[in-house]
Design an enzyme around this catalytic site. Structure first.
Site, short mmCIF file in Angstrom:
data_model
loop_
_atom_site.label_atom_id
_atom_site.label_comp_id
_atom_site.label_asym_id
_atom_site.label_seq_id
_atom_site.Cartn_x
_atom_site.Cartn_y
_atom_site.Cartn_z
N SER A 6 -9.86 58.45 -4.70
CA SER A 6 -10.17 57.43 -3.69
C SER A 6 -11.42 57.81 -2.91
O SER A 6 -11.94 57.01 -2.15
CB SER A 6 -8.98 57.31 -2.73
N ALA A 62 -6.37 62.84 -8.08
CA ALA A 62 -4.96 62.66 -8.46
C ALA A 62 -4.76 61.47 -9.40
O ALA A 62 -3.81 61.46 -10.19
CB ALA A 62 -4.12 62.49 -7.20
N HIS A 95 -9.22 72.37 -4.34
CA HIS A 95 -8.06 72.35 -3.44
C HIS A 95 -6.99 73.33 -3.89
O HIS A 95 -5.80 73.17 -3.59
CB HIS A 95 -7.49 70.93 -3.33
N1 APR Z 1 -6.58 55.62 -13.71
C1 APR Z 1 -7.62 55.47 -12.82
N2 APR Z 1 -7.46 55.54 -11.47
C2 APR Z 1 -6.22 55.76 -11.00
C3 APR Z 1 -5.09 55.89 -11.86
C4 APR Z 1 -5.31 55.82 -13.27
N3 APR Z 1 -4.32 55.96 -14.15
N4 APR Z 1 -3.98 56.10 -11.09
C5 APR Z 1 -4.42 56.08 -9.80
N5 APR Z 1 -5.75 55.87 -9.76
C6 APR Z 1 -6.63 55.85 -8.57
C7 APR Z 1 -6.05 55.14 -7.37
O1 APR Z 1 -6.48 53.81 -7.37
C8 APR Z 1 -6.63 55.92 -6.20
O2 APR Z 1 -7.79 55.28 -5.68
O3 APR Z 1 -6.80 57.19 -8.19
C9 APR Z 1 -7.05 57.27 -6.79
C10 APR Z 1 -6.27 58.46 -6.26
O4 APR Z 1 -6.63 58.61 -4.92
P1 APR Z 1 -5.79 59.59 -3.97
O5 APR Z 1 -4.36 59.34 -4.15
O6 APR Z 1 -6.38 59.44 -2.61
O7 APR Z 1 -6.07 61.03 -4.59
P2 APR Z 1 -7.35 61.98 -4.38
O8 APR Z 1 -8.61 61.19 -4.25
O9 APR Z 1 -7.29 63.01 -5.43
O10 APR Z 1 -7.00 62.65 -2.95
C11 APR Z 1 -7.85 63.64 -2.46
O11 APR Z 1 -6.31 64.14 -0.71
O12 APR Z 1 -4.17 64.30 -0.06
C12 APR Z 1 -5.26 65.03 -0.38
O13 APR Z 1 -5.32 67.24 -1.23
C13 APR Z 1 -5.03 65.93 -1.58
O14 APR Z 1 -6.59 66.47 -3.36
C14 APR Z 1 -6.03 65.42 -2.61
C15 APR Z 1 -7.06 64.71 -1.76
#
Ligand code: APR
Length: 292
Positions: free
Chosen positions: A232, A58, A157
């Site tokens: 993350s 995300a 997903h």
């Molecule tokens: N550039 C780089 N990193 C970024 C940016 C950016 N512009 N914006 C946010 N981040 C980083 C944040 O620091 C965070 O660690 O992206 C990471 C997003 O992590 P999550 O919000 O946990 O998203 P994700 O890893 O995709 O979540 C996995 O969890 O909730 C479920 O199904 C959902 O697919 C999702 C899964």
């Protein structure tokens, strides 16, 4: 380029302060240099690698205006993820209404969103023949909007771009169902069998899509360069893909604004914004490939 802060005229006055600024400027400048070196190294690896896999989360889409899940102000900062387990959705009308309310709030920015520099960089890698595949956790469809082809994107997903009946599998266009919600429907049902409708995304507690998950493991194990962007790395089984790649000999790169549990096993970690970093990487890939 962070301009060096001009030496403060009041050097005499604020002896201590002046030195502190100098140190900060020096640290920032050396961090800048370090990132430039890392960006050049990633570009060099992309041009020399045979099977480059990009793994996106995300964080890749926040610069397109779509909030992520675990950052301050993210989806799970505003909603309790436990309310959205698949079992809850199946269990009651009230849970389905709550789910659709959250899903509608998430869908609006996705519908308007445009690919950012990082999405465009990944699409360009495919055009250069330097992308084996994208394994994405994202449901926003922005990799396709950026120009990546269907066969090169593995949506682990699912997708928010259409809706399915959980009983008969009938598929509906997402906007058609959003219109019903705008007209007051709280939890839409199937026209054919009256079964519950749900966006074609994978919720916590829902089984992973078999073909996509197998394919993602397979491609991760064959990759020689695995680039994580904006995740993350806390949600399984997706988060085990970088591990599979590393254990099978791939170089691992992590580009994420915040630290991840896998930073210590990565060959390069850059804590920063994905858009400008990936734009910088592609600029050097073009140079390396003489595509400028
Ligand atoms: N550039 C780089 N990193 C970024 C940016 C950016 N512009 N914006 C946010 N981040 C980083 C944040 O620091 C965070 O660690 O992206 C990471 C997003 O992590 P999550 O919000 O946990 O998203 P994700 O890893 O995709 O979540 C996995 O969890 O909730 C479920 O199904 C959902 O697919 C999702 C899964």
């Amino acid at each position: 380029m962070i301009p060096p802060s001009p030496p403060s005229p009041s050097r005499g006055e604020g002896e201590g302060g002046g030195d502190a600024n100098l140190v900060i400027t020096f640290v920032l400048a050396s961090k800048e240099d370090e990132m430039t070196k890392e960006i050049e190294q990633i570009a060099q690896w992309i041009t020399t690698s045979k099977k480059v896999v990009v793994f996106s989360g995300a964080g890749l889409s926040t610069e397109s205006g779509i909030p992520d899940f675990r950052s301050p102000g993210g989806v799970w900062d505003r909603y309790n993820p436990e309310d959205f387990y698949f079992q809850n959705f199946l269990a009651s009308e009230a849970s389905r209404e709550k789910y659709w309310q959250m899903a509608t709030e998430m869908y609006e920015p996705m519908k308007r969103a445009q690919p950012n520099l990082a999405h465009l960089a990944i699409a360009e890698m495919e055009r250069f023949g330097k992308l084996d595949c994208v394994i994405t956790q994202n449901i926003d469809g922005l990799h396709f909007k950026a120009g990546n082809s269907e066969e090169r994107v593995i949506q682990l997903h699912g997708t928010a771009m259409y809706v399915s009946c959980l009983s008969c599998g009938k598929r509906y266009d997402r906007d058609e169902i959003q219109e019903r919600l705008q007209k007051g429907v709280k939890a839409p049902c199937c026209d054919e069998c009256s079964g519950p409708l749900k966006p074609a995304t994978i919720s916590f507690g829902q089984s992973m899509p078999e073909r996509e998950t197998e394919e993602a493991y397979h491609r991760s194990s064959l990759s020689d360069l695995f680039i994580v962007i904006g995740s993350s790395l806390v949600v399984q089984p997706a988060a085990s893909m970088p591990l599979v790649a590393k254990r099978n000999g791939a170089k691992l790169v992590i580009i994420n604004r915040d630290p991840t549990p896998y930073d210590n096993m990565a060959d390069i970690v850059i804590h920063g914004q994905a858009g400008p970093i990936m734009a910088g990487v592609l600029e050097r890939v073009r140079e390396e490939l003489g595509m400028k």
